[in-house]
Design a protein around this motif. Structure first.
Motif, short mmCIF file in Angstrom:
data_model
loop_
_atom_site.label_atom_id
_atom_site.label_comp_id
_atom_site.label_asym_id
_atom_site.label_seq_id
_atom_site.Cartn_x
_atom_site.Cartn_y
_atom_site.Cartn_z
N TYR A 1 0.88 -1.13 0.07
CA TYR A 1 0.09 -0.08 -0.12
C TYR A 1 0.90 1.16 -0.16
N THR A 2 2.00 1.18 0.75
CA THR A 2 2.94 2.19 0.85
C THR A 2 3.43 2.79 -0.55
N ALA A 3 3.60 1.48 -1.27
CA ALA A 3 4.53 1.66 -2.64
C ALA A 3 3.43 2.21 -3.61
N LEU A 4 2.22 1.78 -3.48
CA LEU A 4 1.16 2.17 -4.47
C LEU A 4 0.98 4.04 -4.17
N CYS A 5 0.80 4.15 -2.91
CA CYS A 5 0.70 5.75 -2.67
C CYS A 5 2.04 6.42 -3.14
N ALA A 6 2.85 5.86 -3.40
CA ALA A 6 4.17 6.53 -3.71
C ALA A 6 3.93 6.58 -5.43
N ILE A 7 3.18 6.19 -6.01
CA ILE A 7 3.04 6.26 -7.83
C ILE A 7 2.57 7.41 -7.72
N PRO A 8 3.08 8.66 -8.43
CA PRO A 8 2.62 9.73 -8.48
C PRO A 8 1.44 9.99 -9.33
N TYR A 9 0.42 10.93 -8.90
CA TYR A 9 -0.54 10.97 -9.90
C TYR A 9 -0.49 11.32 -11.29
N GLY A 10 -1.19 10.48 -12.17
CA GLY A 10 -0.99 10.61 -13.64
C GLY A 10 -0.01 9.63 -14.15
N GLU A 11 0.84 8.98 -13.25
CA GLU A 11 1.81 7.84 -13.72
C GLU A 11 1.42 6.68 -13.44
N THR A 12 1.95 5.59 -13.99
CA THR A 12 1.64 4.03 -13.98
C THR A 12 3.03 3.41 -13.35
N ARG A 13 3.00 2.38 -12.86
CA ARG A 13 3.80 1.30 -12.95
C ARG A 13 3.43 -0.01 -13.42
N THR A 14 4.23 -0.89 -13.55
CA THR A 14 3.49 -2.34 -13.85
C THR A 14 3.79 -3.08 -12.72
N TYR A 15 2.87 -4.28 -12.98
CA TYR A 15 2.96 -5.32 -11.89
C TYR A 15 4.52 -5.72 -11.76
N GLY A 16 5.12 -5.88 -12.88
CA GLY A 16 6.71 -6.35 -12.57
C GLY A 16 7.43 -5.39 -12.02
N ASP A 17 7.14 -4.09 -12.15
CA ASP A 17 8.02 -2.95 -11.76
C ASP A 17 7.94 -2.98 -10.21
N LEU A 18 6.75 -3.10 -9.57
CA LEU A 18 6.46 -3.36 -8.36
C LEU A 18 6.78 -4.34 -7.66
N ALA A 19 6.82 -5.66 -8.24
CA ALA A 19 7.28 -7.06 -7.81
C ALA A 19 8.99 -6.77 -7.62
N ALA A 20 9.53 -6.14 -8.73
CA ALA A 20 10.83 -6.12 -8.43
C ALA A 20 11.16 -5.22 -7.24
N ASP A 21 10.67 -4.04 -7.17
CA ASP A 21 11.03 -3.16 -5.99
C ASP A 21 10.65 -3.81 -4.75
N LEU A 22 9.58 -4.87 -4.58
CA LEU A 22 9.20 -5.34 -3.36
C LEU A 22 9.81 -6.87 -2.98
N GLY A 23 10.67 -7.11 -4.09
CA GLY A 23 10.95 -8.71 -4.16
C GLY A 23 9.96 -9.76 -3.87
N VAL A 24 9.05 -9.58 -4.84
CA VAL A 24 7.76 -10.66 -4.68
C VAL A 24 7.38 -10.97 -6.14
N SER A 25 6.64 -11.85 -6.56
CA SER A 25 6.18 -12.13 -7.79
C SER A 25 5.18 -11.07 -8.30
N ALA A 26 5.04 -10.79 -9.64
CA ALA A 26 4.08 -10.06 -10.23
C ALA A 26 2.66 -10.58 -9.83
N GLN A 27 2.40 -11.99 -9.73
CA GLN A 27 1.29 -12.61 -9.16
C GLN A 27 0.91 -12.01 -7.90
N ALA A 28 1.80 -11.84 -7.08
CA ALA A 28 1.62 -11.47 -5.67
C ALA A 28 1.16 -10.05 -5.75
N ILE A 29 1.56 -9.25 -6.55
CA ILE A 29 1.34 -7.87 -6.74
C ILE A 29 0.06 -7.78 -7.29
#
Length: 149
Positions: free
Chosen positions: A71-99
């Motif tokens: 949730y903290t990582a999601l709130c850090a995504i700026p307004y008008g920008e996006t990230r991929t499931y893979g981006d967040l997975a790499a940042d958090l050290g989990v699978s894209a499926q977990a994201i």
């Protein structure tokens, strides 16, 4: 009801101990009056009008330690920008499926902006009422529609 007529339909909310615990699509919740209600109503109206880029209303989503980090990582995504499931997975050290699963379990969609998370080759899913159409509406509202083409 927090928003009777938003671009994604009526929205309500639940709260506990002075913080939002859940956004409810299509109907009201337990938060029906008071300062927190008024703050959320005003912030949602400003967001849907294109005037608010970051919510300040207190949030208290339930979840595991991983979900809280997510949730903290999601709130850090700026307004008008996006990230991929893979981006967040790499940042958090989990699978894209977990994201993807964490996105689907987000109890405070919009305020915790899971609509800003896309698949590598498309929109991915969206668990809010209205599904993918709601996600597209929110991305367009934020000026991220160019990412959809």
């Amino acid at each position: 009801m927090i928003c009777e007529a938003s671009p994604v339909g009526p929205l309500g909310a639940d709260a506990e101990d002075g913080a939002i615990t859940r956004l409810i699509w299509g109907r009201g919740g337990t938060l029906t009056q008071g300062a927190l209600h008024d703050q959320l109503r005003d912030e949602m109206a400003a967001y849907f009008a294109g005037h608010l880029k970051k919510f300040t209303v207190p949030l208290a989503p339930r979840g595991s330690a991983f979900q809280q980090e997510f949730y903290t990582a999601l709130c850090a995504i700026p307004y008008g920008e996006t990230r991929t499931y893979g981006d967040l997975a790499a940042d958090l050290g989990v699978s894209a499926q977990a994201i993807g699963q964490a996105c689907g379990a987000n109890p405070i969609a919009i305020l915790i902006p899971c609509h800003r998370v896309l698949a590598a080759n498309g929109l991915g899913g969206y668990s809010g009422a209205g599904g993918i159409e709601a996600k597209v509406t929110l991305l367009r509202l934020e000026g991220a529609a160019g990412l959809l083409i």
